[in-house]
Design a protein around this motif. Sequence first.
Motif, PDB file in Angstrom:
ATOM      1  N   TRP A 156       0.814  -1.220   0.000  1.00 55.20           N
ATOM      2  CA  TRP A 156       0.000   0.000   0.000  1.00 55.20           C
ATOM      3  C   TRP A 156       0.839   1.259   0.000  1.00 55.20           C
ATOM      4  CZ3 TRP A 156      -3.690  -1.692   4.515  1.00 55.20           C
ATOM      5  CH2 TRP A 156      -4.682  -2.521   3.984  1.00 55.20           C
ATOM      6  N   VAL A 157       0.265   2.286  -0.615  1.00 58.56           N
ATOM      7  CA  VAL A 157       0.823   3.619  -0.478  1.00 58.56           C
ATOM      8  C   VAL A 157       0.214   4.204   0.791  1.00 58.56           C
ATOM      9  CG1 VAL A 157       1.003   5.917  -1.475  1.00 58.56           C
ATOM     10  CG2 VAL A 157       0.979   3.912  -2.967  1.00 58.56           C
ATOM     11  N   LEU A 158       1.088   4.645   1.683  1.00 53.02           N
ATOM     12  CA  LEU A 158       0.620   5.184   2.951  1.00 53.02           C
ATOM     13  C   LEU A 158       0.811   6.695   2.973  1.00 53.02           C
ATOM     14  CD1 LEU A 158       2.448   2.549   5.198  1.00 53.02           C
ATOM     15  CD2 LEU A 158       0.092   2.441   4.370  1.00 53.02           C
ATOM     16  N   ALA A 159      -0.111   7.353   3.654  1.00 56.63           N
ATOM     17  CA  ALA A 159       0.070   8.798   3.863  1.00 56.63           C
ATOM     18  C   ALA A 159       1.078   8.974   4.991  1.00 56.63           C
ATOM     19  CB  ALA A 159      -1.262   9.424   4.231  1.00 56.63           C
ATOM     20  N   THR A 160       1.605  10.184   5.125  1.00 55.86           N
ATOM     21  CA  THR A 160       2.564  10.417   6.206  1.00 55.86           C
ATOM     22  C   THR A 160       1.902  10.005   7.521  1.00 55.86           C
ATOM     23  OG1 THR A 160       3.181  12.313   4.920  1.00 55.86           O
ATOM     24  CG2 THR A 160       4.158  12.151   7.114  1.00 55.86           C
ATOM     25  N   GLY A 161       2.607   9.251   8.318  1.00 53.12           N
ATOM     26  CA  GLY A 161       2.005   8.774   9.559  1.00 53.12           C
ATOM     27  C   GLY A 161       1.610   7.316   9.441  1.00 53.12           C
ATOM     28  N   GLY A 162       1.646   6.770   8.217  1.00 51.67           N
ATOM     29  CA  GLY A 162       1.483   5.338   8.079  1.00 51.67           C
ATOM     30  C   GLY A 162       0.069   4.846   7.809  1.00 51.67           C
ATOM     31  N   GLN A 163      -0.877   5.774   7.587  1.00 55.78           N
ATOM     32  CA  GLN A 163      -2.229   5.305   7.262  1.00 55.78           C
ATOM     33  C   GLN A 163      -2.346   5.050   5.763  1.00 55.78           C
ATOM     34  OE1 GLN A 163      -5.356   8.026   8.144  1.00 55.78           O
ATOM     35  NE2 GLN A 163      -6.381   6.567   9.479  1.00 55.78           N
ATOM     36  N   ARG A 164      -3.134   4.050   5.389  1.00 55.94           N
ATOM     37  CA  ARG A 164      -3.336   3.770   3.973  1.00 55.94           C
ATOM     38  C   ARG A 164      -4.107   4.921   3.334  1.00 55.94           C
ATOM     39  NH1 ARG A 164      -7.078  -0.175   0.601  1.00 55.94           N
ATOM     40  NH2 ARG A 164      -8.493  -0.249   2.353  1.00 55.94           N
ATOM     41  N   GLU A 165      -3.682   5.312   2.122  1.00 58.91           N
ATOM     42  CA  GLU A 165      -4.492   6.301   1.401  1.00 58.91           C
ATOM     43  C   GLU A 165      -5.815   5.673   1.048  1.00 58.91           C
ATOM     44  OE1 GLU A 165      -3.874   8.739  -1.800  1.00 58.91           O
ATOM     45  OE2 GLU A 165      -2.186   9.768  -0.910  1.00 58.91           O
ATOM     46  N   SER A 166      -6.902   6.285   1.436  1.00 58.07           N
ATOM     47  CA  SER A 166      -8.198   5.788   0.997  1.00 58.07           C
ATOM     48  C   SER A 166      -9.245   6.860   1.184  1.00 58.07           C
ATOM     49  CB  SER A 166      -8.590   4.531   1.775  1.00 58.07           C
ATOM     50  OG  SER A 166      -8.979   4.880   3.083  1.00 58.07           O
ATOM     51  N   LYS A 167     -10.316   6.683   0.396  1.00 52.99           N
ATOM     52  CA  LYS A 167     -11.388   7.670   0.487  1.00 52.99           C
ATOM     53  C   LYS A 167     -11.975   7.670   1.886  1.00 52.99           C
ATOM     54  CE  LYS A 167     -16.067   8.224  -1.284  1.00 52.99           C
ATOM     55  NZ  LYS A 167     -16.365   9.627  -1.168  1.00 52.99           N
ATOM     56  N   SER A 168     -12.161   6.459   2.457  1.00 51.26           N
ATOM     57  CA  SER A 168     -12.819   6.431   3.766  1.00 51.26           C
ATOM     58  C   SER A 168     -11.943   7.051   4.849  1.00 51.26           C
ATOM     59  CB  SER A 168     -13.293   5.020   4.136  1.00 51.26           C
ATOM     60  OG  SER A 168     -12.237   4.105   4.047  1.00 51.26           O
ATOM     61  N   ALA A 169     -10.604   7.016   4.676  1.00 45.71           N
ATOM     62  CA  ALA A 169      -9.745   7.658   5.676  1.00 45.71           C
ATOM     63  C   ALA A 169      -9.612   9.162   5.401  1.00 45.71           C
ATOM     64  CB  ALA A 169      -8.368   7.006   5.690  1.00 45.71           C
ATOM     65  N   GLY A 170     -10.063   9.604   4.214  1.00 43.64           N
ATOM     66  CA  GLY A 170     -10.063  11.041   3.908  1.00 43.64           C
ATOM     67  C   GLY A 170      -8.670  11.644   3.766  1.00 43.64           C
ATOM     68  N   ASN A 171      -7.689  10.876   3.292  1.00 49.34           N
ATOM     69  CA  ASN A 171      -6.317  11.403   3.189  1.00 49.34           C
ATOM     70  C   ASN A 171      -5.774  11.241   1.778  1.00 49.34           C
ATOM     71  OD1 ASN A 171      -6.123   8.696   3.041  1.00 49.34           O
ATOM     72  ND2 ASN A 171      -4.696   8.405   4.722  1.00 49.34           N
ATOM     73  N   VAL A 172      -6.629  11.467   0.785  1.00 50.08           N
ATOM     74  CA  VAL A 172      -6.218  11.107  -0.572  1.00 50.08           C
ATOM     75  C   VAL A 172      -5.458  12.226  -1.292  1.00 50.08           C
ATOM     76  CG1 VAL A 172      -8.042   9.409  -0.862  1.00 50.08           C
ATOM     77  CG2 VAL A 172      -8.446  11.763  -1.559  1.00 50.08           C
ATOM     78  N   THR A 173      -4.564  11.804  -2.175  1.00 48.39           N
ATOM     79  CA  THR A 173      -3.802  12.724  -3.016  1.00 48.39           C
ATOM     80  C   THR A 173      -4.318  12.578  -4.446  1.00 48.39           C
ATOM     81  OG1 THR A 173      -1.905  12.142  -1.650  1.00 48.39           O
ATOM     82  CG2 THR A 173      -1.452  13.362  -3.668  1.00 48.39           C
ATOM     83  N   ASP A 174      -4.553  13.698  -5.104  1.00 49.99           N
ATOM     84  CA  ASP A 174      -5.073  13.666  -6.469  1.00 49.99           C
ATOM     85  C   ASP A 174      -3.912  13.461  -7.445  1.00 49.99           C
ATOM     86  OD1 ASP A 174      -6.082  14.143  -8.960  1.00 49.99           O
ATOM     87  OD2 ASP A 174      -6.759  16.186  -8.556  1.00 49.99           O
ATOM     88  N   PRO A 175      -3.875  12.301  -8.134  1.00 53.66           N
ATOM     89  CA  PRO A 175      -2.732  12.023  -9.013  1.00 53.66           C
ATOM     90  C   PRO A 175      -2.635  12.989 -10.188  1.00 53.66           C
ATOM     91  CG  PRO A 175      -4.451  10.349  -9.282  1.00 53.66           C
ATOM     92  CD  PRO A 175      -4.859  11.200  -8.132  1.00 53.66           C
ATOM     93  N   VAL A 176      -3.789  13.490 -10.647  1.00 55.28           N
ATOM     94  CA  VAL A 176      -3.740  14.383 -11.816  1.00 55.28           C
ATOM     95  C   VAL A 176      -3.098  15.714 -11.431  1.00 55.28           C
ATOM     96  CG1 VAL A 176      -5.114  15.562 -13.571  1.00 55.28           C
ATOM     97  CG2 VAL A 176      -5.750  13.255 -12.841  1.00 55.28           C
ATOM     98  N   ALA A 177      -3.448  16.202 -10.244  1.00 50.16           N
ATOM     99  CA  ALA A 177      -2.838  17.461  -9.785  1.00 50.16           C
ATOM    100  C   ALA A 177      -1.329  17.276  -9.635  1.00 50.16           C
ATOM    101  CB  ALA A 177      -3.457  17.892  -8.454  1.00 50.16           C
TER     102      ALA A 177
END
Length: 511
Positions: A290-311
């Motif tokens: 998995w790709v994790l956000a800083t802090g080790g949480q999985r990027e996911s919509k339900s966790a609300g920590n997503v990065t927009d790949p197009v941006a």
Amino acid sequence: MSRRFYITTAIDYVNGRPHLGHTYEKVAADALARYHRLLGEEVCFLTGTDEHGTKVARAAEADGMDVQAFVDRQAAAFRAAWDALDVSYDVFVRTTEDRHARAVQQVLERIRDRGDDLFEGTYEGWYCVGCEAYKPDKDLVDGRCPDHPTLDPRWVKEDNLFFRLSRFRDGLLAHLEANPGFVQPETRRNEVLAVLRGGLEDLSVSREGLGWGVPIPFRPGATVYVWFDALVNYVSGLGFADGDERFRRFWPADLHLVGKDITRFHCIIWPAMLLAAGLELPRAVYGHGWVLATGGQRESKSAGNVTDPVALAEQYGPDPVRYFLLGAIPFGKDGEFSRARLEEKYTSALANELGNLLSRTLNMAEKYRAGVPDPDGRPEPGIEDLCARATFAWREAMDRHQLDEGLQAAWNIVSTLNNLIQSREPWKVAKDPARERELSAFLYALCEGLRIAAVLLQPFVPRTARAVLERVGAPGDYAAPVAVTATWGRLVPGTAVVKGEPLFPRLPEPA
Ligand code: MSP
């Protein structure tokens, strides 16, 4: 006849927008697809969107939209994201397409007609809408799904159509034991073996009432369970329902690349469905990390920590994003993403190593040889050997699907050439007319080394590789078979280099 290679990604739920977790998988599959094309194989690369089920229907409702209009909009966003990242898929399959619905129905009918693997039963238990899966009590932690702690599991009781999954346990165990490469990497294989050894429960495969899904032809008013529907994409996208030539050419798949959270669906339910339907099994399933956000949480919509790949791709270009995802995360493991880490790699590797190597080489060719670095001196066996070893290591790593190692193998050429420029000090050599041949040989070898590095970098950073090939005077080597292009000495004497803008301009200082 050339070898064929069929690779697939998971198809993404369209309840949210594409994020970096989805992107990671698509870019990884793209690198493998490009690699196999470079080997001269006939490749089919399939990706797509999973558009049925409660989760998607709820998201449409939350947006106040008609579900079909909603999924059309969402699927377009996924396609656009993969286009922005140069994901070179051959097939984009959507589960709301007619060719897909008919394939699902045909698979169900085949299973029904071939034996008694479909039967009536009653399901009672928890259902996690995040996973779109039934959850036995033992899989819940404090009554919640560990992968979707923000969602409440739902209690479901329904008279359903069941699939006799339990019957396939022994056969699947035997298959895994006889085919050690069927589930990769080893950690995933062990997980799947443990599940199989623990025994399998039969699976409810129908939803009663007006669900958002594929209707079951022989069960009026019922739709197909979303996973049973989604897994069929790997054959529906090849035109299974219409007996297309593509299906006959490419099935069974060589590799299903999926996340570690859904490896089990692919290594147990899907093969059981195929066996029940009398179809061949895929050759391998790879469960990536998995790709994790800083802090080790999985990027996911339900966790609300997503990065927009197009941006990200718009800001840095697609290649730096690809370079980071494929190079900075050991393949098979989890890895953290942050803009700061991406920028660090951009500057230290892409700009300062590759970008500088290219501009220094071209500048020297320009300054000392009017742009034509002829090989009129002695050969450079050290650099030739470096490239041969890198090519070998690259192939070996890519054949094991170790993308980070493959990228590193190519990058070794870049780092070593930079070091050689430092130690050989060609600007001093240039001052000594007696060493003219030595300088020519070195300049030629730098261009030739850069050319081979670019050939090997194509799966990871295709635009950059193409630009390097153009600059060193080998535009025709882009996308050509490596058996030809990775050979030393292809740059024709007399070929001029093409100077241009820096490949990786300096990033603005953070505000
Ligand atoms: N729709 C199902 C897959 C059906 S395949 C027949 C699904 N969709 S998903 O949108 O939730 O995930 C799609 C893929 O992205 C999965 O392989 C999943 O593991 C992967 N990823 C989702 N989030 C991820 C990260 N944060 N990191 C890496 N990949 C992850 O599951």
